[in-house]
Write a protein that holds these residues in place. Structure first.
Motif, PDB file in Angstrom:
ATOM      1  N   ILE A   1       0.875  -1.174   0.000  1.00 49.13           N
ATOM      2  CA  ILE A   1       0.000   0.000   0.000  1.00 49.13           C
ATOM      3  C   ILE A   1       0.907   1.217   0.000  1.00 49.13           C
ATOM      4  O   ILE A   1       1.681   1.424   0.946  1.00 49.13           O
ATOM      5  N   ARG A   2       0.849   1.990  -1.073  1.00 46.18           N
ATOM      6  CA  ARG A   2       1.789   3.097  -1.254  1.00 46.18           C
ATOM      7  C   ARG A   2       1.064   4.434  -1.128  1.00 46.18           C
ATOM      8  O   ARG A   2      -0.052   4.574  -1.638  1.00 46.18           O
ATOM      9  N   PRO A   3       1.678   5.400  -0.463  1.00 41.75           N
ATOM     10  CA  PRO A   3       1.086   6.750  -0.442  1.00 41.75           C
ATOM     11  C   PRO A   3       0.994   7.306  -1.855  1.00 41.75           C
ATOM     12  O   PRO A   3       1.814   6.988  -2.720  1.00 41.75           O
ATOM     13  N   PHE A   4      -0.027   8.134  -2.080  1.00 42.04           N
ATOM     14  CA  PHE A   4      -0.265   8.700  -3.402  1.00 42.04           C
ATOM     15  C   PHE A   4      -0.551  10.183  -3.272  1.00 42.04           C
ATOM     16  O   PHE A   4      -1.281  10.611  -2.378  1.00 42.04           O
ATOM     17  N   THR A   5       0.040  10.963  -4.160  1.00 42.79           N
ATOM     18  CA  THR A   5      -0.193  12.408  -4.204  1.00 42.79           C
ATOM     19  C   THR A   5      -0.553  12.816  -5.622  1.00 42.79           C
ATOM     20  O   THR A   5       0.065  12.345  -6.586  1.00 42.79           O
ATOM     21  N   VAL A   6      -1.553  13.663  -5.759  1.00 38.36           N
ATOM     22  CA  VAL A   6      -1.925  14.175  -7.072  1.00 38.36           C
ATOM     23  C   VAL A   6      -1.064  15.386  -7.393  1.00 38.36           C
ATOM     24  O   VAL A   6      -0.977  16.332  -6.595  1.00 38.36           O
ATOM     25  N   ASN A   7      -0.404  15.360  -8.533  1.00 42.93           N
ATOM     26  CA  ASN A   7       0.444  16.482  -8.948  1.00 42.93           C
ATOM     27  C   ASN A   7       0.434  16.538 -10.467  1.00 42.93           C
ATOM     28  O   ASN A   7       1.262  15.921 -11.130  1.00 42.93           O
ATOM     29  N   ILE A   8      -0.527  17.251 -11.022  1.00 45.03           N
ATOM     30  CA  ILE A   8      -0.716  17.291 -12.464  1.00 45.03           C
ATOM     31  C   ILE A   8       0.142  18.399 -13.081  1.00 45.03           C
ATOM     32  O   ILE A   8       0.047  19.560 -12.672  1.00 45.03           O
ATOM     33  N   PRO A   9       0.977  18.075 -14.066  1.00 42.76           N
ATOM     34  CA  PRO A   9       1.774  19.118 -14.729  1.00 42.76           C
ATOM     35  C   PRO A   9       0.868  20.162 -15.383  1.00 42.76           C
ATOM     36  O   PRO A   9      -0.189  19.835 -15.929  1.00 42.76           O
ATOM     37  N   LEU A  10       1.306  21.419 -15.346  1.00 41.93           N
ATOM     38  CA  LEU A  10       0.511  22.506 -15.907  1.00 41.93           C
ATOM     39  C   LEU A  10       0.232  22.291 -17.389  1.00 41.93           C
ATOM     40  O   LEU A  10      -0.866  22.595 -17.868  1.00 41.93           O
ATOM     41  N   GLU A  11       1.193  21.727 -18.120  1.00 43.66           N
ATOM     42  CA  GLU A  11       0.971  21.528 -19.547  1.00 43.66           C
ATOM     43  C   GLU A  11      -0.152  20.531 -19.818  1.00 43.66           C
ATOM     44  O   GLU A  11      -0.858  20.629 -20.826  1.00 43.66           O
ATOM     45  N   GLU A  12      -0.358  19.572 -18.911  1.00 37.98           N
ATOM     46  CA  GLU A  12      -1.462  18.619 -19.069  1.00 37.98           C
ATOM     47  C   GLU A  12      -2.808  19.325 -18.854  1.00 37.98           C
ATOM     48  O   GLU A  12      -3.793  19.049 -19.556  1.00 37.98           O
ATOM     49  N   ILE A  13      -2.840  20.217 -17.875  1.00 35.35           N
ATOM     50  CA  ILE A  13      -4.077  20.968 -17.626  1.00 35.35           C
ATOM     51  C   ILE A  13      -4.389  21.886 -18.801  1.00 35.35           C
ATOM     52  O   ILE A  13      -5.540  21.964 -19.262  1.00 35.35           O
ATOM     53  N   ASP A  14      -3.376  22.554 -19.314  1.00 31.75           N
ATOM     54  CA  ASP A  14      -3.576  23.442 -20.462  1.00 31.75           C
ATOM     55  C   ASP A  14      -4.058  22.658 -21.678  1.00 31.75           C
ATOM     56  O   ASP A  14      -4.938  23.119 -22.428  1.00 31.75           O
ATOM     57  N   GLU A  15      -3.508  21.456 -21.886  1.00 32.58           N
ATOM     58  CA  GLU A  15      -3.911  20.656 -23.036  1.00 32.58           C
ATOM     59  C   GLU A  15      -5.347  20.182 -22.887  1.00 32.58           C
ATOM     60  O   GLU A  15      -6.110  20.171 -23.867  1.00 32.58           O
ATOM     61  N   LEU A  16      -5.756  19.811 -21.674  1.00 37.80           N
ATOM     62  CA  LEU A  16      -7.138  19.396 -21.446  1.00 37.80           C
ATOM     63  C   LEU A  16      -8.087  20.556 -21.705  1.00 37.80           C
ATOM     64  O   LEU A  16      -9.139  20.386 -22.337  1.00 37.80           O
ATOM     65  N   ARG A  17      -7.725  21.734 -21.242  1.00 39.12           N
ATOM     66  CA  ARG A  17      -8.565  22.910 -21.488  1.00 39.12           C
ATOM     67  C   ARG A  17      -8.676  23.189 -22.991  1.00 39.12           C
ATOM     68  O   ARG A  17      -9.744  23.548 -23.497  1.00 39.12           O
ATOM     69  N   ARG A  18      -7.567  23.025 -23.705  1.00 36.84           N
ATOM     70  CA  ARG A  18      -7.600  23.264 -25.150  1.00 36.84           C
ATOM     71  C   ARG A  18      -8.568  22.307 -25.817  1.00 36.84           C
ATOM     72  O   ARG A  18      -9.353  22.711 -26.691  1.00 36.84           O
ATOM     73  N   ARG A  19      -8.528  21.032 -25.422  1.00 37.32           N
ATOM     74  CA  ARG A  19      -9.412  20.032 -26.031  1.00 37.32           C
ATOM     75  C   ARG A  19     -10.878  20.316 -25.682  1.00 37.32           C
ATOM     76  O   ARG A  19     -11.770  20.127 -26.516  1.00 37.32           O
ATOM     77  N   ILE A  20     -11.120  20.762 -24.439  1.00 35.23           N
ATOM     78  CA  ILE A  20     -12.491  21.087 -24.051  1.00 35.23           C
ATOM     79  C   ILE A  20     -13.027  22.233 -24.903  1.00 35.23           C
ATOM     80  O   ILE A  20     -14.151  22.176 -25.419  1.00 35.23           O
TER      81      ILE A  20
END
Length: 249
Positions: free
Chosen positions: A37-56
């Motif tokens: 059981i491993r600790p998990f942290t969410v850390n999304i690169p800004l470029e991934e967020i920008d690309e998702l927004r572009r696709r939306i």
């Protein structure tokens, strides 16, 4: 189409955006072993967020409806308003921080990584509870339950009302792994949840699920894993026979 079904559809449209977390890679804090059981942290690169927004924002829209009401479904203007919100105004970093404020983990079960939140109550003898989200949602839809369920005395309840919460992301949803083959039906997910609760050291617990989480929780009851005391379901899903046959394949 009734007003009630339209409201449900609009809810699904909005909830589907929460499921967009599955398009964004998370960050693991530790290397995996088969049952760790491993600790998990969410850390999304800004470029991934920008690309998702572009696709939306690059959505190709259908023609406007031919009526002045919602009898043909969600009206185009309303849908565009929702998409503009997710594409330009939604604060992902705020949502990310909300997840990271809670204990998150990852573990491999039946060949797939399962992401889950595990929030222990401060009250002794809290009853363990595993809750399963719906479709096309994510654990986000359950976050408002964390305070009242784990710390009921701060919400007008009693210490004996407290639960230890386990909130897993179903395979293919959120930050859990994506199945590489068929067969991840409610029965198989139910078996994975039973293994998860055993792996966390719970020898007795209860389960809850709504929408797609309802058949998963119902399957847990049918399979009657050791330690399951009972289930609660809401918005139970009715699965047509042909769909059930596909899921069982």
């Amino acid at each position: 189409m009734s007003a009630r079904s339209l409201t449900r559809r609009e809810i699904l449209v909005a909830t589907a955006a929460a499921g967009a977390v599955g398009l964004l890679p998370g960050t693991l804090n530790a290397a995996a072993t088969s049952s760790s059981i491993r600790p998990f942290t969410v850390n999304i690169p800004l470029e991934e967020i920008d690309e998702l927004r572009r696709r939306i924002m690059a959505t190709r829209w259908p023609d406007q409806e031919t009526v002045a009401d919602r009898s043909q479904g969600v009206q185009l203007a309303r849908l565009q308003e929702i998409v503009r919100y997710w594409g330009t105004k939604y604060d992902w970093r705020k949502a990310e921080a909300r997840l990271n404020a809670l204990p998150q983990f990852m573990t491999e079960i039946d060949g797939i990584d399962i992401h889950f939140l595990h929030i222990r109550s401060k009250h002794t003898n809290a009853l363990p509870l595993i809750m399963t989200h719906g479709w096309p949602g994510s654990v986000f839809e359950l976050l408002q339950t964390v305070g009242p369920l784990t710390d009921p005395t701060q919400h007008g309840g009693r210490p004996e009302d407290a639960f230890d919460l386990v909130l897993p992301s179903m395979p293919g949803y959120g930050f859990s792994g994506k199945p590489r083959g068929v067969g991840w039906n409610p029965d198989r997910i139910a078996s994975a949840w039973a293994e998860l609760m055993q792996r966390l050291g719970y020898d007795h617990y209860v389960a809850q699920g709504g929408d797609w989480g309802a058949p998963v929780s119902s399957a847990m009851a049918r399979k009657a894993p050791t330690g399951l005391l009972g289930i609660h379901i809401n918005l139970p899903a009715t699965i047509p026979a042909d769909v059930a046959a596909v899921l069982a394949a």
